[in-house]
Write a protein that holds these residues in place. Structure first.
Motif, PDB file in Angstrom:
ATOM      1  N   LEU A  34      -5.266 -19.724  -6.736  1.00  0.00           N
ATOM      2  CA  LEU A  34      -4.513 -18.811  -7.264  1.00  0.00           C
ATOM      3  C   LEU A  34      -4.716 -17.249  -6.868  1.00  0.00           C
ATOM      4  N   GLU A  35      -6.720 -17.659  -6.727  1.00  0.00           N
ATOM      5  CA  GLU A  35      -7.812 -16.913  -6.590  1.00  0.00           C
ATOM      6  C   GLU A  35      -8.257 -16.850  -5.364  1.00  0.00           C
ATOM      7  N   ALA A  36      -7.786 -17.927  -4.653  1.00  0.00           N
ATOM      8  CA  ALA A  36      -7.928 -18.263  -3.391  1.00  0.00           C
ATOM      9  C   ALA A  36      -6.801 -17.175  -2.643  1.00  0.00           C
ATOM     10  N   GLU A  37      -5.637 -17.425  -2.990  1.00  0.00           N
ATOM     11  CA  GLU A  37      -4.998 -17.210  -2.042  1.00  0.00           C
ATOM     12  C   GLU A  37      -4.417 -15.452  -2.854  1.00  0.00           C
ATOM     13  N   ILE A  38      -4.866 -14.711  -3.636  1.00  0.00           N
ATOM     14  CA  ILE A  38      -4.683 -13.175  -3.628  1.00  0.00           C
ATOM     15  C   ILE A  38      -5.828 -13.023  -2.130  1.00  0.00           C
ATOM     16  N   SER A  39      -7.384 -13.634  -2.533  1.00  0.00           N
ATOM     17  CA  SER A  39      -8.094 -13.203  -1.553  1.00  0.00           C
ATOM     18  C   SER A  39      -8.473 -13.127  -0.447  1.00  0.00           C
ATOM     19  N   ALA A  40      -7.401 -14.088  -0.087  1.00  0.00           N
ATOM     20  CA  ALA A  40      -6.789 -13.989   1.141  1.00  0.00           C
ATOM     21  C   ALA A  40      -5.449 -13.112   1.713  1.00  0.00           C
ATOM     22  N   ASN A  41      -5.198 -13.370   0.397  1.00  0.00           N
ATOM     23  CA  ASN A  41      -3.943 -12.124   0.682  1.00  0.00           C
ATOM     24  C   ASN A  41      -4.571 -10.482   0.918  1.00  0.00           C
ATOM     25  N   PHE A  42      -5.786  -9.938   0.176  1.00  0.00           N
ATOM     26  CA  PHE A  42      -6.427  -9.079   0.244  1.00  0.00           C
ATOM     27  C   PHE A  42      -6.852  -8.746   1.659  1.00  0.00           C
ATOM     28  N   GLU A  43      -7.829 -10.071   2.085  1.00  0.00           N
ATOM     29  CA  GLU A  43      -8.429  -9.497   3.411  1.00  0.00           C
ATOM     30  C   GLU A  43      -6.772  -9.617   4.158  1.00  0.00           C
ATOM     31  N   GLY A  44      -6.011  -9.793   4.451  1.00  0.00           N
ATOM     32  CA  GLY A  44      -4.804  -9.925   5.511  1.00  0.00           C
ATOM     33  C   GLY A  44      -4.536  -8.195   4.747  1.00  0.00           C
ATOM     34  N   PHE A  45      -4.551  -7.687   3.543  1.00  0.00           N
ATOM     35  CA  PHE A  45      -3.683  -6.548   4.150  1.00  0.00           C
ATOM     36  C   PHE A  45      -4.757  -5.447   4.268  1.00  0.00           C
ATOM     37  N   PHE A  46      -5.698  -6.156   3.715  1.00  0.00           N
ATOM     38  CA  PHE A  46      -6.974  -4.482   4.211  1.00  0.00           C
ATOM     39  C   PHE A  46      -6.785  -4.525   5.601  1.00  0.00           C
ATOM     40  N   LYS A  47      -6.585  -5.814   7.132  1.00  0.00           N
ATOM     41  CA  LYS A  47      -6.851  -6.253   8.240  1.00  0.00           C
ATOM     42  C   LYS A  47      -5.416  -4.707   8.337  1.00  0.00           C
ATOM     43  N   ASP A  48      -4.730  -5.742   7.971  1.00  0.00           N
ATOM     44  CA  ASP A  48      -3.212  -4.747   8.633  1.00  0.00           C
ATOM     45  C   ASP A  48      -3.540  -3.445   8.565  1.00  0.00           C
ATOM     46  N   TRP A  49      -3.532  -2.516   7.218  1.00  0.00           N
ATOM     47  CA  TRP A  49      -3.856  -0.843   7.195  1.00  0.00           C
ATOM     48  C   TRP A  49      -4.955  -0.336   7.776  1.00  0.00           C
ATOM     49  N   THR A  50      -6.109  -0.968   7.707  1.00  0.00           N
ATOM     50  CA  THR A  50      -6.933  -0.127   8.885  1.00  0.00           C
ATOM     51  C   THR A  50      -6.366  -0.558  10.094  1.00  0.00           C
ATOM     52  N   THR A  51      -5.743  -1.460  10.553  1.00  0.00           N
ATOM     53  CA  THR A  51      -4.773  -0.944  12.166  1.00  0.00           C
ATOM     54  C   THR A  51      -4.129  -0.394  12.233  1.00  0.00           C
ATOM     55  N   GLN A  52      -2.848  -0.071  11.465  1.00  0.00           N
ATOM     56  CA  GLN A  52      -1.636   0.009  11.316  1.00  0.00           C
ATOM     57  C   GLN A  52      -2.324   2.000  10.988  1.00  0.00           C
ATOM     58  N   ALA A  53      -3.220   2.472  10.369  1.00  0.00           N
ATOM     59  CA  ALA A  53      -4.200   3.676  10.031  1.00  0.00           C
ATOM     60  C   ALA A  53      -4.858   4.321  11.599  1.00  0.00           C
ATOM     61  N   GLN A  54      -5.807   3.527  12.037  1.00  0.00           N
ATOM     62  CA  GLN A  54      -5.666   4.353  13.940  1.00  0.00           C
ATOM     63  C   GLN A  54      -4.895   4.201  14.373  1.00  0.00           C
ATOM     64  N   LYS A  55      -3.522   3.567  14.404  1.00  0.00           N
ATOM     65  CA  LYS A  55      -2.290   4.081  15.308  1.00  0.00           C
ATOM     66  C   LYS A  55      -1.488   4.659  15.003  1.00  0.00           C
ATOM     67  N   ASN A  56      -1.100   5.258  13.483  1.00  0.00           N
ATOM     68  CA  ASN A  56      -0.854   6.317  13.113  1.00  0.00           C
ATOM     69  C   ASN A  56      -1.759   7.809  13.368  1.00  0.00           C
ATOM     70  N   TRP A  57      -2.926   7.567  13.564  1.00  0.00           N
ATOM     71  CA  TRP A  57      -3.863   9.196  13.813  1.00  0.00           C
ATOM     72  C   TRP A  57      -3.166   9.062  15.414  1.00  0.00           C
TER      73      TRP A  57
END
Length: 249
Positions: free
Chosen positions: A4-27
Motif C-alpha cells: 500500500l505504501e509503495a502504491e501511494i509513493s508511486a502515485n505521489f511521484e506521478g502526481f508531482f510530475k503531472d502538476w508541475t508539468t501542467q503548471a508550466q503549461k498554465n503560466w
C-alpha cells in the motif's frame, strides 16, 4: 515498505510530475495576457507606498503588517499566473486585512503588544470601523477614501474564502479535483477584484498621508499611484487634496 505504501509513493511521484508539468503549461498560456503586467505595475506602486510612506512613519511592528499585505498581493499575482483562482482571491483578502491592521496598530502600540502575545485579534469589521472614524479622514469625501471600496471587496472575497457561491469554486460538476483553470473569464474576475482592492488600499494611504504628497512632494510615488488610482478618482484627489497623481514622462 508495504504494498500500500509503495502504491501511494508511486502515485505521489506521478502526481508531482503531472502538476508541475501542467503548471508550466498554465503560466505559458496565461502570461501573454496584459492583465498580469497591469497587476505587477499596481504591486510596484505598493512597494513605493511601503518605502515612502510606511517605513518612515510606522513602527517596525505595525509596518510589518503592510509588508505582509504587499507580500499577500504578490502571492495572489503568482497564484493567478498559474490559474489557481480561489487561492489568488484568498490572498487578496489577506492583503485587505493586513493593510488595515497596519493602520490600526500604528496608532495602537498597546494593542500591538497584546496582538503579539496572542491576546488580541481585531476583526475586519473592527479595523474598518476604526478607519471610518479616523480623525485624519473626517473631512475627506467618501468617494476618495477607499473605505467603501475596501468594505465591498472584502465581502466579495470572503465568499471566495468560504466557497459560499459557485462562482468561486474551482471544481465543477465534471471535475472532482481541479487545481487550476486557464479560462479567460476567471482571469478577468480575478483582475477586477485585484484592481479594486489595490486601489481602495492606495486611496486610504494617500488620504492618511496627504500632507506628504501635496504639491511637489514625493513625485516618484505620485507617478506610481497613476497605475493604481483611476483617472476619475485622481481628478477628485487633485481637486480636493491638492495631490497631483501624474504619469511619469
Amino acid at each position: 515498505m508495504s504494498a500500500l505504501e509503495a502504491e501511494i509513493s508511486a502515485n505521489f511521484e506521478g502526481f508531482f510530475k503531472d502538476w508541475t508539468t501542467q503548471a508550466q503549461k498554465n503560466w505559458e498560456k496565461l502570461h501573454p495576457n496584459d492583465q498580469y503586467l497591469l497587476s505587477y505595475r499596481r504591486l510596484a506602486c505598493f512597494q513605493a507606498i511601503k518605502s515612502d510612506l510606511v517605513a518612515p512613519n510606522f513602527s517596525a511592528g505595525s509596518a510589518a503588517f503592510f509588508f505582509e499585505a504587499h507580500n499577500d498581493g504578490l502571492i495572489s499575482h503568482v497564484n493567478a499566473s498559474l490559474g489557481s483562482w480561489r487561492t489568488a482571491l484568498q490572498s487578496l483578502r489577506s492583503t485587505v486585512e493586513n493593510a488595515l491592521a497596519a493602520v490600526y496598530f500604528k496608532d495602537h502600540p498597546i494593542e500591538l503588544a497584546l496582538w503579539a502575545s496572542g491576546d488580541l485579534k481585531p476583526s475586519f469589521s473592527e479595523l474598518h470601523a476604526y478607519c471610518v472614524k479616523h480623525p485624519d479622514l473626517k473631512d475627506i469625501s467618501a468617494n476618495i477614501k477607499g473605505l467603501d471600496v475596501i468594505k465591498a471587496e472584502y465581502a466579495t472575497l470572503s465568499k471566495a474564502v468560504h466557497g459560499s457561491t459557485t462562482n468561486f469554486r474551482m471544481t465543477d460538476g465534471v471535475s472532482n479535483v481541479l487545481l487550476w483553470s486557464t479560462e479567460a473569464k476567471r482571469l478577468s474576475m480575478w483582475a477586477t477584484r485585484e484592481r479594486s482592492v489595490l486601489e481602495g488600499i492606495a486611496l486610504l494611504y494617500v488620504c492618511l498621508f496627504r500632507a506628504e504628497l501635496a504639491g511637489t512632494k514625493k513625485a516618484a510615488l505620485r507617478n506610481m499611484l497613476y497605475f493604481v488610482v483611476s483617472s476619475a478618482r485622481a481628478a477628485r484627489i487633485r481637486s480636493e487634496l491638492k495631490i497631483n497623481i501624474t504619469k511619469a514622462t
